[in-house]
Structures are given as structure tokens and as C-alpha cells.
Design a protein around this motif. Structure first.
Motif, short mmCIF file in Angstrom:
data_model
loop_
_atom_site.label_atom_id
_atom_site.label_comp_id
_atom_site.label_asym_id
_atom_site.label_seq_id
_atom_site.Cartn_x
_atom_site.Cartn_y
_atom_site.Cartn_z
N UNK A 1 0.83 -1.21 0.00
CA UNK A 1 0.00 0.00 0.00
C UNK A 1 0.86 1.25 0.00
N UNK A 2 1.91 1.24 0.81
CA UNK A 2 2.78 2.41 0.86
C UNK A 2 3.52 2.61 -0.46
N UNK A 3 3.92 1.53 -1.11
CA UNK A 3 4.57 1.65 -2.41
C UNK A 3 3.59 2.18 -3.46
N UNK A 4 2.36 1.71 -3.40
CA UNK A 4 1.34 2.22 -4.34
C UNK A 4 1.06 3.69 -4.07
N UNK A 5 0.99 4.06 -2.80
CA UNK A 5 0.78 5.46 -2.43
C UNK A 5 1.91 6.32 -2.98
N UNK A 6 3.15 5.88 -2.80
CA UNK A 6 4.30 6.60 -3.33
C UNK A 6 4.20 6.75 -4.85
N UNK A 7 3.85 5.67 -5.54
CA UNK A 7 3.72 5.70 -7.00
C UNK A 7 2.68 6.75 -7.43
N UNK A 8 1.53 6.72 -6.79
CA UNK A 8 0.47 7.67 -7.14
C UNK A 8 0.87 9.11 -6.85
N UNK A 9 1.59 9.33 -5.75
CA UNK A 9 2.06 10.68 -5.42
C UNK A 9 3.08 11.13 -6.46
N UNK A 10 4.04 10.27 -6.81
CA UNK A 10 5.06 10.65 -7.80
C UNK A 10 4.45 10.99 -9.14
N UNK A 11 3.37 10.32 -9.51
CA UNK A 11 2.72 10.55 -10.79
C UNK A 11 1.59 11.57 -10.71
N UNK A 12 1.45 12.18 -9.54
CA UNK A 12 0.42 13.21 -9.31
C UNK A 12 -0.96 12.74 -9.77
N UNK A 13 -1.29 11.52 -9.35
CA UNK A 13 -2.57 10.94 -9.77
C UNK A 13 -3.31 10.30 -8.59
N UNK A 14 -3.29 10.99 -7.44
CA UNK A 14 -3.93 10.42 -6.26
C UNK A 14 -5.43 10.69 -6.21
N UNK A 15 -5.85 11.81 -6.76
CA UNK A 15 -7.24 12.23 -6.58
C UNK A 15 -7.39 12.85 -5.19
N UNK A 16 -8.60 13.05 -4.78
CA UNK A 16 -8.88 13.64 -3.47
C UNK A 16 -8.51 12.63 -2.38
N UNK A 17 -8.41 13.08 -1.13
CA UNK A 17 -8.12 12.14 -0.05
C UNK A 17 -9.12 10.98 0.00
N UNK A 18 -10.40 11.29 -0.19
CA UNK A 18 -11.41 10.23 -0.17
C UNK A 18 -11.19 9.25 -1.32
N UNK A 19 -10.95 9.75 -2.51
CA UNK A 19 -10.71 8.88 -3.66
C UNK A 19 -9.48 8.02 -3.45
N UNK A 20 -8.43 8.62 -2.90
CA UNK A 20 -7.20 7.89 -2.66
C UNK A 20 -7.40 6.78 -1.63
N UNK A 21 -8.11 7.08 -0.57
CA UNK A 21 -8.38 6.07 0.46
C UNK A 21 -9.14 4.90 -0.15
#
Length: 76
Positions: free
Chosen positions: A8-28
Motif C-alpha cells: 500500500x505504501x509503495x502504491x501510495x508513493x507511486x500515485x504521489x510521484x505521478x500526481x494521480x492520487x485524486x482527493x483524499x477520499x478517492x485515494x483512500x
């Protein structure tokens, strides 16, 4: 259980690096965790030196400087 956390943390890092997380709710939802857990992850990453910021206009988390968060041992 630990491997699931690291994934999960690696996926979170990937999404942050690619600026594709969405809102906090969407990311969760994407990470299958609660928003409270997400905020805990972000806080821990920040305490470990990750310059995580949030853009309200783009609705994404991003790193303030170029880099990535590494969590596993990689043999050279």
C-alpha cells in the motif's frame, strides 16, 4: 500483513510521484483504507522526510521535490 502494508505504501508513493492520487477520499478508496489511515500514512511519510503537498486545484498529492519513497531492501 506487513507485505500488504508495504504494498500500500509503495502504491501510495507511486500515485504521489505521478500526481494521480485524486482527493483524499478517492485515494483512500483506491488503497482500500479509511481516510484516517491515509492521513496516518501521509503523516508518517512526512516525518520520514517525504515533502508531500496537496494541490486543491489539481486535486492530487505530490512531492515538493523530485524523489521517491523507498521501503524495501534492494540488492545491488
Amino acid at each position: 500483513m506487513l507485505s500488504e502494508l508495504l504494498d500500500r505504501l509503495e502504491r501510495l508513493d507511486h500515485l504521489i510521484r505521478h500526481k494521480s492520487t485524486g482527493t483524499p477520499n478517492q485515494l483512500a478508496v483506491r488503497l482500500n483504507i479509511s481516510e484516517r489511515t491515509l492521513y496516518g500514512f501521509l503523516s508518517e511519510m512526512r516525518e520520514l522526510g517525504a515533502p508531500i503537498k496537496y494541490s486543491r486545484s489539481k486535486q492530487t498529492y505530490y512531492y515538493g521535490t523530485k524523489g521517491q519513497f523507498q521501503l524495501r531492501f534492494y540488492e545491488n
